[in-house]
Design an enzyme around this catalytic site. Structure first.
Site, PDB file in Angstrom:
ATOM      1  CB  CYS A   7      37.748  38.642  46.730  1.00 29.77           C
ATOM      2  SG  CYS A   7      37.965  40.408  47.017  1.00 29.77           S
ATOM      3  CG  ASN A  10      38.709  43.476  51.735  1.00 30.71           C
ATOM      4  OD1 ASN A  10      38.989  44.092  52.746  1.00 30.71           O
ATOM      5  ND2 ASN A  10      37.463  43.172  51.450  1.00 30.71           N
ATOM      6  CB  CYS A  12      36.729  44.224  43.102  1.00 34.12           C
ATOM      7  SG  CYS A  12      38.090  45.079  42.335  1.00 34.12           S
ATOM      8  NE  ARG A  13      36.692  38.661  42.982  1.00 37.24           N
ATOM      9  CZ  ARG A  13      37.370  37.530  42.860  1.00 37.24           C
ATOM     10  NH1 ARG A  13      36.801  36.475  42.288  1.00 37.24           N
ATOM     11  NH2 ARG A  13      38.608  37.427  43.303  1.00 37.24           N
ATOM     12  CB  SER A  14      35.318  40.610  49.552  1.00 36.26           C
ATOM     13  OG  SER A  14      36.487  41.380  49.552  1.00 36.26           O
ATOM     14  CG  ASP A 124      39.432  39.931  40.482  1.00 36.71           C
ATOM     15  OD1 ASP A 124      38.954  41.085  40.486  1.00 36.71           O
ATOM     16  OD2 ASP A 124      40.507  39.644  41.034  1.00 36.71           O
TER      17      ASP A 124
END
Length: 153
Positions: A7, A10, A12-14, A124
């Site tokens: 993302c 690096n 939150c999402r990933s 996000d």
């Protein structure tokens, strides 16, 4: 199998996807899978994931010891799959991918494994107030990871 989640930052999402996929792979008896995450930008290199992401992982019995890093050209040669979280991530990844046969990674949206056409983007949650967006993001990631393992495990 080697999987990299990417993302923009690096944070939150990933890293959430990394933790979820490690758990799902273990549950489906794939201890040899290598799973990591990285950023497109350098903002969070050397940092732990966002506190709200860690809280949602904890609520679901997961943890993360990930330290933020930025994607590098070698990643496109080492990983089998590189997943972006949204169409901007995907466009950046396609632009960064080295040309030629040394790039073995299949680059795609993680949301391709969501199963619903309108729900392919992992939104996000970073700029949302509170934790609701992180929980929504987590739920999307779980479904995608489970479906990926079912399709490729």
């Amino acid at each position: 199998m080697k999987i990299l989640f990417v993302c923009i930052g690096n944070s939150c999402r990933s890293p959430m996807a990394e933790s979820v996929m490690k758990s799902v792979a273990a549950k489906h008896n794939h201890p040899d899978w290598h799973i990591d995450s990285a950023a497109l930008r350098e903002w969070n290199v050397g940092r732990s994931p966002e506190e709200r992401a860690l809280q949602v992982l904890s609520e679901n019995g997961l943890t993360s010891d990930h330290v933020g890093r930025q994607i590098c050209s070698d990643d496109f040669c080492r990983f089998d799959y590189i997943f972006g979280m949204d169409e901007w991530n995907l466009a950046d990844l396609m632009e960064l991918a080295p040309a030629g046969e040394q790039c073995r990674a299949k680059i795609e949206l993680l949301g391709n494994y969501r199963g619903k056409e309108l729900d392919k983007i992992i939104i996000d949650p970073y700029f949302e107030h509170g934790i609701h967006g992180f929980r929504r993001c987590f739920d999307q990631i779980v479904i995608c990871c489970e479906n990926f393992v079912k399709a490729h495990g």
